[in-house]
Enzyme design. Structure first.
Site, PDB file in Angstrom:
ATOM      1  N   SER A  28       0.699  -1.140  -0.016  1.00 42.96           N
ATOM      2  CA  SER A  28       0.075  -0.094   0.078  1.00 42.96           C
ATOM      3  C   SER A  28       0.848   1.228  -0.111  1.00 42.96           C
ATOM      4  O   SER A  28       1.648   1.499  -0.859  1.00 42.96           O
ATOM      5  CB  SER A  28      -0.916  -0.132   1.288  1.00 42.96           C
ATOM      6  N   MET A  29       0.825   2.076   1.276  1.00 46.43           N
ATOM      7  CA  MET A  29       1.674   3.203   1.122  1.00 46.43           C
ATOM      8  C   MET A  29       2.998   2.769   1.249  1.00 46.43           C
ATOM      9  O   MET A  29       4.118   3.525   0.784  1.00 46.43           O
ATOM     10  CB  MET A  29       1.462   4.020   2.175  1.00 46.43           C
ATOM     11  N   TRP A  48       0.127   2.203  -3.199  1.00 45.51           N
ATOM     12  CA  TRP A  48      -0.390   3.704  -3.351  1.00 45.51           C
ATOM     13  C   TRP A  48       0.201   4.649  -3.327  1.00 45.51           C
ATOM     14  O   TRP A  48       1.220   4.821  -2.682  1.00 45.51           O
ATOM     15  CB  TRP A  48      -1.622   3.603  -2.157  1.00 45.51           C
ATOM     16  N   ASP A  71      -9.145  -4.493  -5.845  1.00 46.62           N
ATOM     17  CA  ASP A  71      -8.507  -3.430  -5.037  1.00 46.62           C
ATOM     18  C   ASP A  71      -9.444  -2.222  -5.089  1.00 46.62           C
ATOM     19  O   ASP A  71      -9.536  -1.387  -6.249  1.00 46.62           O
ATOM     20  CB  ASP A  71      -7.384  -3.330  -5.264  1.00 46.62           C
ATOM     21  N   HIS A 123      -7.039  -5.323  -1.785  1.00 50.55           N
ATOM     22  CA  HIS A 123      -6.154  -4.443  -1.221  1.00 50.55           C
ATOM     23  C   HIS A 123      -5.250  -5.160  -0.116  1.00 50.55           C
ATOM     24  O   HIS A 123      -3.988  -4.921  -0.118  1.00 50.55           O
ATOM     25  CB  HIS A 123      -6.694  -3.111  -0.821  1.00 50.55           C
TER      26      HIS A 123
END
Length: 312
Positions: free
Chosen positions: A181-182, A206, A227, A259
C-alpha cells in the site's frame, strides 16, 4: 563418433583375425580419450558456470520449491527496538541461520497506512528461508506518507548493512525493497532515490505520483483485480506503464484479490517475489523460467505483463 569406428574396422574376411583385433586398440583408445575429454569439458563448464555467478544460493529451483511455505534454509530472527535506531521505527530481521554459504542479498519491507510490521511479517521467514536477509520494519508513525516510507526503507537498509548484529551476513551491494500500500508507494520512492538497488516489489501500492520514468531498478508491480483502495486502473497500471520501456519490469495482477491480500500468506505473491528477488538481487538465472515466458492468466493471475527475456 560411431561413423569413425565403422569405416575404419575391417569387414569380416578382409584380413587376418589378428589384424582385426589389432585395429580395435587405437579406436577404443580414441573413444576412451574422447569420453575423458567430454567428461573434463563437462566438469570445466560446470565450474565455469558456478564461477560466473558466485551469488547463487540454495539448490536449483523447482515449482515445488518456489511455492513452498519454507525454503531450504533454517531461519533465525532478531528484534530491532524502535528506540535503538533512527530514521525508521525498528522492526524484525529474519536471516539464514547458517553462514556456510557466505553473505546474502537483503530486502527491507514496509507496511502500509495505519499498519505495523505484523501485517507483512509472513514475508520475513518465507523469503529468508530461500536465502535472503529480510528486514520487516515499522515506520515512524502509522500515517507516514509514501515519500517518508521510501526514506525509511533506505534508512533500514543502511542500518542493516552498517550497524545491525547481522551486518556481516549481508552483501551491501545486493539490496532490494518491498512494501504494501503506502509502503508499496514508498518502494517506488526508494527505488527512484537509490538507483543502485537491485530489485523493487510494490504490493498493491498507493501513491499520488503516477509517473516513475526515473527508476532504474528492476521492478515487479503487484496489483489486485478487486482493490478498491488503490485500484489497478489508478495506481498499479499507471505505475507500470510509466516505468522506462528499457527497464526489466513486470506487472502481476492477482485474480480474485483485494487491497489487503498482501497482508496474508499468499503463494502467488511469494512465488513471483522469490523469483524476482533471486533473478535480480542474486543474478540467479535459474529462476528466469518462472518469469519468462510470461505467466499466463490462471485462477490466481488475472493478468501478467513484462519484458522478456530480461537484460540484467
Amino acid at each position: 563418433m560411431q561413423a569413425t569406428p565403422q569405416s575404419s574396422t575391417p569387414a569380416p574376411g578382409n584380413g587376418p583375425a589378428r589384424h582385426r583385433r589389432r585395429s580395435r586398440g587405437p579406436i577404443l583408445g580414441a573413444l576412451a580419450s574422447a569420453a575423458a575429454l567430454a567428461g573434463l569439458a563437462t566438469m570445466l563448464t560446470g565450474g565455469a558456470n558456478a564461477a560466473e555467478n558466485p551469488y547463487e544460493r540454495g539448490p536449483a529451483p523447482t515449482e515445488a520449491s518456489v511455492t513452498a511455505t519454507r525454503g531450504t534454509y533454517a531461519v533465525s530472527e532478531t528484534r530491532v527496538p524502535r528506540f535503538s535506531v533512527s530514521g525508521f521505527g525498528g522492526g524484525t530481521i529474519y536471516y539464514p541461520t547458517s553462514t556456510d554459504d557466505g553473505t546474502f542479498g537483503a530486502v527491507a519491507i514496509s507496511p502500509g497506512y495505519t499498519a505495523r510490521q505484523s501485517s507483512i511479517a509472513w514475508l520475513g521467514p518465507r523469503l529468508a528461508s530461500q536465502g535472503f536477509v529480510v528486514f520487516t520494519i515499522d515506520t515512524n508513525t502509522t500515517s507516514d506518507q509514501p515519500a517518508s516510507r521510501g526514506d525509511q526503507l533506505l534508512a533500514a537498509l543502511d542500518y542493516l548493512t552498517k550497524t545491525s548484529s547481522v551486518r556481516s551476513r549481508v552483501d551491501g551491494t545486493r539490496l532490494g525493497v518491498m512494501g504494501h500500500s503506502m509502503g508499496g508507494g514508498g518502494t517506488l520512492e526508494a527505488a527512484k532515490d537509490r538507483p543502485s538497488l537491485k530489485a523493487a516489489i510494490p504490493l498493491t501500492a498507493w501513491n499520488l505520483d503516477k509517473n516513475w520514468p526515473e527508476i532504474r531498478t528492476p521492478t515487479l508491480i503487484v496489483g489486485a483485480d478487486g482493490d478498491t483502495v488503490a485500484s489497478v486502473r489508478s495506481h498499479s497500471e499507471p505505475f507500470y506503464e510509466s516505468l522506462p520501456s528499457s527497464l526489466d519490469r513486470a506487472y502481476l495482477e492477482l485474480n480474485n484479490a483485494h487491497h489487503l491480500t498482501p497482508n496474508m500468506s499468499n503463494t502467488t505473491i511469494a512465488k513471483y517475489s522469490i523469483s524476482w528477488l533471486k533473478r535480480f538481487i542474486d543474478n540467479d538465472t535459474r529462476y528466469e523460467r518462472f518469469l519468462c515466458p510470461l505467466p499466463r492468466p490462471s485462477l490466481s493471475i488475472a493478468e501478467y505483463r513484462g519484458t522478456c527475456p530480461h537484460t540484467a
